[in-house]
Write a protein that holds these residues in place. Structure first.
Motif, mmCIF file in Angstrom:
data_model
loop_
_atom_site.group_PDB
_atom_site.id
_atom_site.type_symbol
_atom_site.label_atom_id
_atom_site.label_comp_id
_atom_site.label_asym_id
_atom_site.label_seq_id
_atom_site.Cartn_x
_atom_site.Cartn_y
_atom_site.Cartn_z
ATOM 1 N N TYR A 158 53.712 -8.651 20.699
ATOM 2 C CA TYR A 158 54.772 -7.785 21.672
ATOM 3 C C TYR A 158 55.843 -7.802 22.783
ATOM 4 O O TYR A 158 56.983 -7.893 22.186
ATOM 5 C CB TYR A 158 54.090 -6.430 21.258
ATOM 6 N N PHE A 159 54.840 -8.228 23.435
ATOM 7 C CA PHE A 159 55.235 -8.623 25.174
ATOM 8 C C PHE A 159 56.668 -9.562 24.828
ATOM 9 O O PHE A 159 57.907 -10.094 25.257
ATOM 10 C CB PHE A 159 54.550 -8.209 26.052
ATOM 11 N N GLY A 160 55.646 -11.127 24.258
ATOM 12 C CA GLY A 160 56.318 -12.417 23.416
ATOM 13 C C GLY A 160 58.216 -12.090 23.220
ATOM 14 O O GLY A 160 58.624 -12.460 23.616
ATOM 15 N N ILE A 161 57.883 -11.075 22.092
ATOM 16 C CA ILE A 161 58.930 -10.715 21.119
ATOM 17 C C ILE A 161 59.989 -10.146 21.382
ATOM 18 O O ILE A 161 61.499 -10.462 21.679
ATOM 19 C CB ILE A 161 58.153 -10.289 19.706
ATOM 20 N N LYS A 162 59.469 -9.292 22.635
ATOM 21 C CA LYS A 162 60.544 -8.746 23.486
ATOM 22 C C LYS A 162 61.310 -9.574 24.172
ATOM 23 O O LYS A 162 62.298 -9.298 24.925
ATOM 24 C CB LYS A 162 60.121 -7.230 24.052
ATOM 25 N N ARG A 208 64.174 -4.381 19.493
ATOM 26 C CA ARG A 208 65.898 -4.333 20.152
ATOM 27 C C ARG A 208 66.113 -2.682 19.901
ATOM 28 O O ARG A 208 66.996 -2.261 21.542
ATOM 29 C CB ARG A 208 67.241 -4.641 19.234
ATOM 30 N N ASP A 209 65.922 -1.720 19.196
ATOM 31 C CA ASP A 209 65.432 -0.289 20.028
ATOM 32 C C ASP A 209 64.442 0.404 20.334
ATOM 33 O O ASP A 209 64.423 1.692 20.120
ATOM 34 C CB ASP A 209 67.070 0.220 18.599
ATOM 35 N N ALA A 210 63.356 -0.237 20.375
ATOM 36 C CA ALA A 210 61.785 0.776 20.807
ATOM 37 C C ALA A 210 61.643 -0.659 21.880
ATOM 38 O O ALA A 210 60.982 -2.092 22.165
ATOM 39 C CB ALA A 210 61.086 0.318 19.269
ATOM 40 N N SER A 211 60.233 0.359 22.439
ATOM 41 C CA SER A 211 59.593 -0.446 23.151
ATOM 42 C C SER A 211 58.991 -0.531 22.625
ATOM 43 O O SER A 211 57.944 -1.135 21.766
ATOM 44 C CB SER A 211 58.713 0.456 25.241
ATOM 45 N N VAL A 217 55.861 1.510 21.502
ATOM 46 C CA VAL A 217 55.895 2.081 20.430
ATOM 47 C C VAL A 217 55.794 1.363 19.464
ATOM 48 O O VAL A 217 55.159 1.905 18.476
ATOM 49 C CB VAL A 217 57.861 2.664 20.826
ATOM 50 N N ALA A 218 56.166 0.175 19.360
ATOM 51 C CA ALA A 218 56.046 -0.508 17.919
ATOM 52 C C ALA A 218 54.324 -0.868 18.065
ATOM 53 O O ALA A 218 54.207 -0.960 16.927
ATOM 54 C CB ALA A 218 56.009 -2.298 18.382
ATOM 55 N N ALA A 219 54.446 -1.351 18.895
ATOM 56 C CA ALA A 219 52.369 -1.321 18.791
ATOM 57 C C ALA A 219 51.600 -0.629 17.954
ATOM 58 O O ALA A 219 51.462 0.178 17.656
ATOM 59 C CB ALA A 219 51.521 -2.172 19.686
ATOM 60 N N MET A 220 52.326 0.568 18.182
ATOM 61 C CA MET A 220 51.298 2.713 18.197
ATOM 62 C C MET A 220 52.313 2.955 17.001
ATOM 63 O O MET A 220 51.017 2.486 16.500
ATOM 64 C CB MET A 220 52.125 3.289 18.773
ATOM 65 N N LEU A 221 53.008 2.138 16.214
ATOM 66 C CA LEU A 221 53.180 2.869 14.606
ATOM 67 C C LEU A 221 52.580 1.251 14.004
ATOM 68 O O LEU A 221 52.720 2.179 12.433
ATOM 69 C CB LEU A 221 54.876 1.765 14.926
ATOM 70 N N ILE A 222 52.601 0.723 14.159
ATOM 71 C CA ILE A 222 51.872 -0.175 13.359
ATOM 72 C C ILE A 222 50.338 -0.257 13.446
ATOM 73 O O ILE A 222 49.493 -0.982 12.600
ATOM 74 C CB ILE A 222 51.791 -2.084 13.870
ATOM 75 N N LEU A 259 56.890 7.881 24.178
ATOM 76 C CA LEU A 259 57.737 7.246 23.029
ATOM 77 C C LEU A 259 59.442 7.450 22.986
ATOM 78 O O LEU A 259 59.944 8.145 23.580
ATOM 79 C CB LEU A 259 57.636 8.139 21.558
ATOM 80 N N ARG A 260 60.117 5.935 22.807
ATOM 81 C CA ARG A 260 61.213 5.461 23.439
ATOM 82 C C ARG A 260 61.400 4.375 22.052
ATOM 83 O O ARG A 260 61.042 3.497 22.053
ATOM 84 C CB ARG A 260 60.959 4.840 24.974
ATOM 85 N N ALA A 261 62.265 5.408 21.165
ATOM 86 C CA ALA A 261 62.792 4.230 19.492
ATOM 87 C C ALA A 261 63.222 5.322 18.910
ATOM 88 O O ALA A 261 63.599 6.462 18.775
ATOM 89 C CB ALA A 261 61.368 4.530 18.424
ATOM 90 N N THR A 262 64.910 4.641 18.598
ATOM 91 C CA THR A 262 65.540 5.441 17.488
ATOM 92 C C THR A 262 65.020 5.728 16.140
ATOM 93 O O THR A 262 64.512 5.169 16.290
ATOM 94 C CB THR A 262 67.114 4.336 17.542
ATOM 95 N N PRO A 263 65.775 6.705 15.751
ATOM 96 C CA PRO A 263 65.479 7.198 14.634
ATOM 97 C C PRO A 263 65.134 5.910 13.254
ATOM 98 O O PRO A 263 64.388 5.324 12.481
ATOM 99 C CB PRO A 263 66.173 7.813 14.079
#
Length: 300
Positions: free
Chosen positions: A33-37, A100-103, A106-111, A152-156
């Motif tokens: 996740y960090f690598g992708i960012k 691109r619009d989420a930390s 947050v990506a890891a959390m929703l996955i 939480l930091r993500a657009t809808p």
């Protein structure tokens, strides 16, 4: 796939190989996740993934063919393309676009909803998720919520993509257990090659712009190719075939833990008391999910 019953039986025990595969997806995918960012800091998301999976798939395919492993049949190539599109295009692709619009946390959390979807999709093919596994899923999700409470930091749109991603990933994973795919690592190679090709087409269709990449993005891409794809993706496909669905997707609880630790270690983030409690809850959820269940003589 004719080995469904055998795979189910093998999945009742945590063999050394299963444990090693779990360790790979737990640690490596947590860091991706960090690598992708970092990689999409100067590389287009879909184009970066096309390079990642295309190069990794080509390397693995070349080595396997050189060792005498048979090439996939046309039918196997076709089904590999379907699975590759679901897992790499729909799963990883949507996560990358969302970042691109989420930390990354947050990506890891929703996955982390992947084990829940996996249990639901597994029922389509007559596989059962035990009461303790459901409890572990619930505990793990509670830990993820605690971990990200107030952060939480993500657009809808990003949040929507991060919900769709595990749907694609888990459905493709469960379906792959019943499809005529190439055996072993050749299956991973075929899926990465076809998935990478599909992502390349999507990159062209969406007119992604390429700029001179930074050294950091190139190093991140190299890490994603070698560790994230060649090692961890192959380990995951082994788990899909040899472990219970809830075990195979339990990485979704540990990945946020690794992502947060990387953030603390490399990004200067602070992990408070609530974060420590959340990590302990996550580990409890994983333990409940992966603890071996009693063997059953049932086969369908």
């Amino acid at each position: 796939m004719s080995g469904t019953v055998q795979a189910r039986a093998a999945g009742t025990a945590l063999t050394p190989t299963v444990m090693l595969a779990l360790a790979a997806v737990y640690v490596i995918w947590g860091s991706t996740y960090f690598g992708i960012k970092v990689a999409i800091g100067s590389l287009p998301p879909l184009g970066m993934l096309a390079l990642r999976f295309g190069v990794a798939g080509a390397l693995m395919y070349g080595v396997l063919r050189a060792r005498g492993v048979p090439a996939p049949t046309p039918r196997q190539w076709g089904w590999s393309a379907v699975v590759g599109l679901l897992l790499l295009g729909g799963g990883t692709g949507l996560v990358t676009l969302a970042e691109r619009d989420a930390s990354s946390s947050v990506a890891a959390m929703l996955i982390a909803v992947s084990p829940l979807f996996s249990g639901l999709f597994g029922r389509l093919w007559g596989e059962r998720t035990g009461a303790r596994e459901w409890l572990g899923i619930a505990v793990g999700l509670a830990g993820i919520v605690l971990l990200n409470l107030g952060e939480l930091r993500a657009t809808p749109l990003a949040a929507l993509l991060l919900v769709l991603a595990p749907l694609c990933w888990t459905f493709g994973s469960q379906w792959s257990r019943h499809l005529p795919l190439p055996d072993g690592l050749m299956g991973s190679a075929a899926e990465m090659l076809t998935g990478g090709a599909a992502l390349a087409v999507l990159s062209v269709v969406t007119r992604e712009h390429w700029h001179a990449p930074t050294p950091a993005s190139l190093w991140a891409l190299a890490y994603l190719i070698v560790a994230g794809s060649l090692v961890a993706y192959s380990a995951y496909m082994y788990l899909v075939a040899h472990a219970r669905p809830a075990v195979a997707t339990s990485y979704a609880y540990v990945n946020p833990l690794v992502a947060v630790l990387l953030g603390v270690g490399l990004g200067g983030e602070h992990l408070g008391a609530l974060g420590v409690v959340a990590l302990l809850v996550i580990l409890l959820g994983v333990l409940l999910v992966i603890w071996p269940s009693r063997p059953t003589l049932e086969a369908t």
